[in-house]
Write a protein that holds these residues in place. Structure first.
Motif, short mmCIF file in Angstrom:
data_model
loop_
_atom_site.label_atom_id
_atom_site.label_comp_id
_atom_site.label_asym_id
_atom_site.label_seq_id
_atom_site.Cartn_x
_atom_site.Cartn_y
_atom_site.Cartn_z
N VAL A 208 2.73 -3.75 -5.73
CA VAL A 208 2.24 -3.17 -6.55
C VAL A 208 0.34 -3.58 -6.60
O VAL A 208 -0.49 -3.15 -6.65
N HIS A 209 0.20 -4.87 -5.77
CA HIS A 209 -1.16 -6.19 -5.05
C HIS A 209 -2.28 -4.87 -4.90
O HIS A 209 -2.77 -4.62 -4.71
N GLY A 210 -0.91 -3.62 -3.48
CA GLY A 210 -1.55 -2.95 -2.46
C GLY A 210 -1.84 -1.86 -3.28
O GLY A 210 -3.16 -0.75 -3.56
N VAL A 211 -1.70 -1.27 -4.77
CA VAL A 211 -2.55 -0.39 -5.62
C VAL A 211 -3.54 -0.72 -6.12
O VAL A 211 -3.83 -0.17 -7.04
N VAL A 212 -3.14 -1.97 -7.00
CA VAL A 212 -4.69 -2.11 -7.38
C VAL A 212 -5.98 -2.77 -6.51
O VAL A 212 -7.42 -2.70 -6.43
N ARG A 213 -5.99 -2.77 -5.86
CA ARG A 213 -6.58 -2.69 -4.14
C ARG A 213 -7.09 -1.82 -3.78
O ARG A 213 -8.82 -1.54 -3.55
N LEU A 214 -6.77 -0.46 -4.37
CA LEU A 214 -6.55 0.94 -4.54
C LEU A 214 -8.18 1.27 -4.69
O LEU A 214 -8.96 2.26 -4.40
N GLU A 215 -8.67 0.28 -5.69
CA GLU A 215 -9.80 0.21 -6.93
C GLU A 215 -10.69 0.16 -5.58
O GLU A 215 -12.05 0.65 -6.33
N HIS A 216 -10.83 -0.41 -4.52
CA HIS A 216 -12.02 -0.56 -3.56
C HIS A 216 -12.33 0.45 -2.30
O HIS A 216 -12.41 -0.30 -1.26
N GLY A 217 -11.26 0.98 -2.68
CA GLY A 217 -11.10 2.76 -1.65
C GLY A 217 -10.06 2.43 -0.70
O GLY A 217 -8.90 1.05 -0.33
N LEU A 218 -9.37 3.10 -0.28
CA LEU A 218 -7.67 2.83 1.26
C LEU A 218 -8.28 2.30 2.36
O LEU A 218 -8.48 2.70 3.61
N THR A 219 -8.33 0.95 2.41
CA THR A 219 -8.59 0.27 3.35
C THR A 219 -7.83 -0.32 4.39
O THR A 219 -6.71 0.01 3.93
#
Length: 459
Positions: A208-219
């Motif tokens: 879930v944390h990874g999905v939320v981080r997607l708002e900053h792009g696929l870093t």
């Protein structure tokens, strides 16, 4: 008479869980305004609860069986009470997140213990069926009333959304102590699969944390989060294969029907959780509606409180679980499609058909999904099958909220429309999943029933 008094206490506990989550959903904008939380943290307030709930649900059911149902019910009711109160005292986002996660863990141990106590006090037969019907209906009513109660309490102050459950929990505790009969002695203590519970919960949190981080792009950092989650899931599988008493017997997942049901439940709840989160922000932050107005607007979805115990059982007996679930998911997909062209000035009258379709969707889908999840499963593994279903539901809820948060980074009406794409897509995928099982749907059996409540952590 004592058994029905116990049922009243247990219904109060499941009602508390439903009303707690529903009140929080309505209060989210007020919490954001007071604590200055970004959208990611705000969605985490809900996700933290459902992750704690879903991550520990299987362990909670095992604890009730091994350590005593009365003991677990009372202990975790106290924990629920304490951390709900701490949530009301939070002054920082991290404090609120920690309190909600702990409250979710408490609910994960409390809910299966409560259901087991109900079956302990009501022998199999018509009395138990009636008790289960009342129990399920109370859970459904908790959400519907929670929307309105949340609006009323938020008008006083959002912290009362947390303090009110403290009062209800204390009253239930006082009533439960003398009513619940002592646990039967256990001949020996068995070990918990703590390693399995820890790895699968950590994996869920990271996903879930990874999905939320997607708002900053696929870093690179986001990819690393997903990679660690995959490693933890692989480790969980290895632990379960070697554990003497695994948290999840992996062989049960060889059933295509069970996997299909759990996947459909995950997608169905992910779509609704994301939709509800977006609609709360739309109505309160874009339209300027009060928390009470928002609660009253969404209350129409509560028609399932009436339809689920009346219409749905008849439809299941007539057409079978698979077709009824398909109809429910199709209703949800149609509802989300109606909201895709949402505008800043859309009238409530124009929104009403979509909200009614959502109420119909829950009436048709949730109870039959519960039936399908345990249909054909051996009696000793009925609890495991139910635990898997509710874990899928809670995980789907968390992913749905995180997903719409990632899609709505543009803010304003543009962000709302982008976020609403996920519920529509998830419902369509769920429709395809359920359609795959229609040819394999067993013929309905005379006298079959279906649970009526929907999941409280998600709504």
């Amino acid at each position: 008479m004592r058994a029905w008094a116990v049922l009243l206490v247990l219904c109060g506990a499941i009602f508390l869980e439903g009303i707690d989550v529903a009140m929080l959903n309505v209060a989210l904008p007020a919490i954001r305004a007071d604590l200055g939380l970004p959208t990611g943290t705000l969605s985490g307030v809900v996700s933290a609860y459902v992750l704690g709930y879903g991550g520990f649900l299987l362990l909670g059911g095992r604890a009730a069986d091994l350590l005593g149902r009365r003991r677990m019910f009372l202990l975790w009711l106290v924990v629920f009470l304490a951390f709900s109160g701490l949530g009301g005292l939070a002054t920082e986002g991290w404090m609120l997140l920690a309190a909600r996660f702990a409250t979710g863990v408490a609910a994960a141990f409390l809910a299966p213990a409560g259901l087991a106590l109900l079956t302990d006090h009501f022998p199999e037969g018509p009395r138990r069926n009636r008790a289960l019907g009342l129990y399920a209906g109370t859970a459904a009513g908790g959400f519907s009333l929670g929307l309105v109660a949340g609006g009323l309490l938020t008008a006083i102050g959002w912290r009362w959304v947390f303090f009110a459950p403290v009062i209800v929990s204390a009253l239930l505790l006082v009533a439960a102590v003398p009513l619940l009969r002592a646990d039967e002695p256990r001949p020996r203590r068995e070990s918990f699969d703590l390693a399995g519970a820890a790895t699968v919960t950590a994996a869920m949190l990271l996903l879930v944390h990874g999905v939320v981080r997607l708002e900053h792009g696929l870093t690179g950092a986001t990819l690393a989060v997903f990679a660690v989650a995959v490693v933890l899931l692989a480790l969980f599988v290895r632990i379960e294969r070697r554990a003497a008493r695994p948290l999840v017997r992996l062989a049960i997942l060889r059933s295509p029907a069970l996997v299909r049901t759990n996947l459909a439940a995950l997608l169905f709840l992910a779509s609704f959780a994301g939709f509800q989160f977006m609609m709360t922000l739309y109505l309160q932050e874009l339209r300027g509606w009060s928390a009470l107005q928002t609660g009253l607007a969404m209350l129409v979805i509560g028609i399932d409180t009436v339809l689920a115990p009346t219409l749905t059982p008849w439809l299941v007996n007539r057409f079978g679980t698979g077709r009824v679930v398909f109809g429910g998911v199709a209703s949800a997909a149609a509802a989300y499609a109606l909201f895709l062209p949402l505008a800043p000035d859309r009238t409530y009258t124009a929104m009403l058909p979509g909200l009614l379709l959502l109420g119909l969707a829950f009436s048709l889908a949730y109870g039959p999904l519960t039936m399908a999840a345990t249909d054909g499963v051996a009696v000793p593994e009925q609890g495991l099958a139910g635990g898997l279903l509710y874990t899928s539901i809670q995980f789907g809820t968390a992913l749905g909220i995180s997903g719409v948060t990632a899609l709505s980074t543009a803010g304003g009406m543009e962000g709302i429309r982008a976020g609403l794409m996920l519920p529509a897509v998830a419902a369509l995928v769920a429709l395809g999943v359920t359609a795959g099982g229609l040819r394999r749907t067993p013929a309905p059996r005379p006298g079959d029933g279906v649970p009526s409540a929907r999941p409280s952590a998600s709504r």
